[in-house]
Design a protein around this motif. Structure first.
Motif, short mmCIF file in Angstrom:
data_model
loop_
_atom_site.label_atom_id
_atom_site.label_comp_id
_atom_site.label_asym_id
_atom_site.label_seq_id
_atom_site.Cartn_x
_atom_site.Cartn_y
_atom_site.Cartn_z
N UNK A 237 26.78 -13.03 24.43
CA UNK A 237 27.51 -12.17 23.56
C UNK A 237 28.83 -11.97 24.03
N UNK A 238 29.17 -11.96 25.24
CA UNK A 238 30.61 -12.01 25.39
C UNK A 238 31.54 -13.32 24.98
N UNK A 239 30.93 -14.54 24.87
CA UNK A 239 31.51 -15.60 24.37
C UNK A 239 31.51 -15.72 23.04
N UNK A 240 30.30 -15.00 22.31
CA UNK A 240 30.48 -15.08 20.93
C UNK A 240 31.67 -14.58 20.15
N UNK A 241 32.40 -15.18 19.10
CA UNK A 241 33.43 -14.55 18.39
C UNK A 241 32.99 -13.47 17.59
N UNK A 242 33.76 -12.56 17.39
CA UNK A 242 33.70 -11.29 16.70
C UNK A 242 32.89 -11.61 15.36
N UNK A 243 32.13 -10.97 14.47
CA UNK A 243 31.73 -11.07 13.41
C UNK A 243 32.66 -10.33 12.41
N UNK A 244 33.11 -10.88 11.26
CA UNK A 244 34.17 -10.01 10.51
C UNK A 244 33.19 -9.18 9.76
N UNK A 245 33.71 -8.11 9.65
CA UNK A 245 33.16 -6.94 8.66
C UNK A 245 33.31 -7.12 7.15
N UNK A 246 32.35 -7.47 6.35
CA UNK A 246 32.87 -7.57 4.99
C UNK A 246 33.54 -6.50 4.23
N UNK A 247 34.45 -6.88 3.36
CA UNK A 247 35.21 -5.85 2.65
C UNK A 247 34.34 -5.23 1.54
N UNK A 248 34.52 -3.92 1.67
CA UNK A 248 33.73 -3.26 0.25
C UNK A 248 34.56 -2.96 -0.72
N UNK A 249 34.09 -3.20 -1.85
CA UNK A 249 34.94 -2.92 -3.10
C UNK A 249 34.31 -2.51 -4.02
N UNK A 250 34.81 -1.97 -5.18
CA UNK A 250 33.99 -1.73 -6.35
C UNK A 250 33.74 -2.80 -7.34
#
Length: 74
Positions: A26-39
């Motif tokens: 888990x420390x080596x894994x890149x951060x997962x981008x959070x999807x953008x929320x929009x209308x």
């Protein structure tokens, strides 16, 4: 009896090894981008409109598309 002990030990180790190596993975894994929320209307506005490309289309290739002319085809 020795074989049973070895099998049990191997089974326990095979279950424990992934747990022991999990923090490093888990420390080596890149951060997962959070999807953008929009209308929805804003998201639809982002869709790009392009000209239709009908290259290779021939109406005779789709004989089963008869616009309901043949009532027996279901």
């Amino acid at each position: 009896m020795v074989i049973k002990s070895l099998v049990r030990t191997f089974g326990a180790l095979s279950l424990a090894l992934p747990l022991l190596s999990a923090p490093a993975a888990h420390a080596a894994a890149p951060a997962v981008p959070v999807p953008e929320v929009m209308m929805l209307a804003d998201a639809v506005g982002l869709v790009q409109v392009t000209e239709e490309d009908r290259t290779g289309y021939t109406r005779t290739k789709f004989k089963h598309w008869n616009s309901g002319d043949d009532s027996s085809d279901g």
